[in-house]
Design a protein around this motif. Structure first.
Motif, short mmCIF file in Angstrom:
data_model
loop_
_atom_site.label_atom_id
_atom_site.label_comp_id
_atom_site.label_asym_id
_atom_site.label_seq_id
_atom_site.Cartn_x
_atom_site.Cartn_y
_atom_site.Cartn_z
N SER A 17 0.84 -1.20 0.00
CA SER A 17 0.00 0.00 0.00
C SER A 17 0.88 1.25 0.00
CB SER A 17 -0.94 0.00 1.21
OG SER A 17 -0.24 -0.07 2.42
N GLY A 50 -7.42 1.81 4.39
CA GLY A 50 -6.67 1.25 3.28
C GLY A 50 -5.18 1.20 3.51
N ARG A 52 -2.84 -0.97 4.49
CA ARG A 52 -2.86 -2.42 4.65
C ARG A 52 -1.47 -3.05 4.71
NH1 ARG A 52 -7.90 -4.56 3.12
NH2 ARG A 52 -9.50 -3.04 3.71
N TYR A 85 -3.72 -8.15 4.09
CA TYR A 85 -2.69 -7.19 4.50
C TYR A 85 -1.30 -7.72 4.13
CZ TYR A 85 -2.52 -10.20 8.69
OH TYR A 85 -2.42 -11.27 9.55
N ASP A 318 -9.84 6.02 1.07
CA ASP A 318 -9.29 4.71 0.75
C ASP A 318 -7.88 4.90 0.21
OD1 ASP A 318 -8.59 2.19 -0.15
OD2 ASP A 318 -10.61 1.71 -0.82
N ARG A 320 -5.62 2.54 -0.49
CA ARG A 320 -5.03 1.39 -1.17
C ARG A 320 -4.58 1.75 -2.58
NH1 ARG A 320 -9.66 -2.94 0.17
NH2 ARG A 320 -10.84 -0.98 0.23
N ASP A 321 -5.22 2.72 -3.19
CA ASP A 321 -4.85 3.13 -4.54
C ASP A 321 -3.65 4.07 -4.52
OD1 ASP A 321 -6.98 1.74 -5.68
OD2 ASP A 321 -8.35 3.42 -5.37
#
Length: 369
Positions: A17, A50, A52, A85, A318, A320-321
């Motif tokens: 991440s 996010g 992770r 994760y 979020d 994660r992106d």
């Protein structure tokens, strides 16, 4: 140990991440009350945003034990599986002046980490603080880690440390001697509001060595870039910043406060933007933050989200992106960034000495007096 399936190697830049939760907050070096800090709510908060990826080390005692127990708790495991994760830890550094990079110890350390995290695999294992041992010792330790990759117990192999020239040299040597490049490298305190040497001097050379991802940790330079000053843990005042740099930073904090902002927040925004840049041909980057409370997680997430251009990709909240930076925000902060760096003056891009004077790299200890 939890019966988790092994995961094959994949596309590392897309797996880690962009924002990583550092585990040093659960170490006695940083917090004397590490065992009583609310770790499960912190992890749940980070995961919900996010964030992770977790990065820790056996050296951050008792971080591995605390995080491993928490991740196995039903409050987390019922909601997040092991595949949800990304787990990074280290080998080689045992105590402040104790290192063991022998292949035998590397193997023992990895197996111990697997037990502590109750998992069948670790996503990344770094050789910790490679500047304290010889180049050949690092290469031997990395070779031992590749054995775990072949067994499926470790997915990616890397090194961590402070001096950029050492990281570059060892990365090139590992590729030459072992016939395969390192996957990932971690550096601390040198992609910050005070010091940007990692991007200016290290990223291109690490890319030439075949490194896919570079992690930049300690965006606040181990607590220097905040109004309250450096943290004091069980080791006392161990921070390497000279008194003049500390005073210049305190003066910069006053300037930022006079503009109704906070030095730590500005430094976090700066670091997120720097690591979010994706330059063609260079390794991807991830930023390691060290929240030790839910409030600190929220602060880290807010800093990351505040620099995002949400109209381009992803959604607010979020992480994660990949983070696409809002250029208007860059312009808004530029005046304060420039003002802080003017106050820091000659301390801009100042790097600490590591290892300390008198350290015997071949022996991995302080030299005889």
């Amino acid at each position: 140990m939890t019966d988790t399936p092994l995961r094959p190697r994949g596309d590392l830049p897309s797996e880690i991440s962009p924002i990583v939760m550092g585990g040093a907050a659960w170490s006695h070096q940083i917090n004397a009350d590490a065992e009583t800090r609310p770790v499960i709510p912190v992890i749940l908060s980070a995961f919900s945003h996010g964030i992770r990826t977790i990065d820790t080390s056996p050296y951050y005692e008792p971080s591995e034990k605390i995080l491993g127990k928490a991740l196995s708790d039903a409050a987390i495991s019922a909601k997040y599986s092991r595949e949800d994760y990304f787990l990074m830890t280290k080998v080689g550094r045992i105590a402040s002046e104790e290192f063991n990079y022998s292949p035998q110890w590397v193997r023992q350390s990895v197996e111990r980490s697997l037990q502590r995290f109750q998992t069948t695999y670790l996503d990344v294992v770094f050789c910790h603080d490679v500047e304290f041992v010889s180049d050949n010792a690092v290469v031997a330790a990395v070779a031992a880690l590749w054995e775990f990759v072949e067994q499926g117990k470790v997915r990616y192999v890397g090194i961590s440390g402070y001096p950029i020239e050492k990281l570059v040299r060892v990365a090139k040597l590992c590729k030459e001697k072992l016939g395969r490049p390192l996957d990932i490298v971690q550096n601390w305190g040198q992609l910050t509001l005070q010091n940007t040497k990692l991007r200016d001097q290290g990223l291109e050379e690490l890319g030439k060595a075949g490194v896919k991802v570079v992690c930049s940790s300690s965006p606040l330079n181990i607590g220097l870039l905040r109004a309250q000053g450096v943290p004091i843990g069980s080791l006392g005042d161990w921070h390497p910043a000279p008194s003049a740099l500390r005073q210049a930073t305190a003066n910069a904090a006053i300037l930022v406060a006079s503009h109704n902002d906070d030095l730590a927040s500005l430094a976090l925004r700066f670091a997120v933007r720097e690591t979010a840049r994706r330059d063609p041909g260079l390794p991807a980057m991830a930023l390691i933050m060290g929240p030790g409370s839910v409030a600190e997680v929220e602060s880290c997430a807010a800093a990351a989200n505040s620099v995002k251009d949400v109209s381009v990709k992803g959604k607010y909240g979020d992480l994660r992106d990949d983070i696409v930076v809002d250029e208007e925000g860059v312009k808004k902060d530029q005046g304060l960034v420039d003002g802080v760096r003017r106050i820091l003056g000659d301390w801009v891009d100042y790097s600490f000495g590591s290892p300390p004077e008198g350290w015997d790299v071949e022996a991995g200890r302080m030299g005889e007096v």
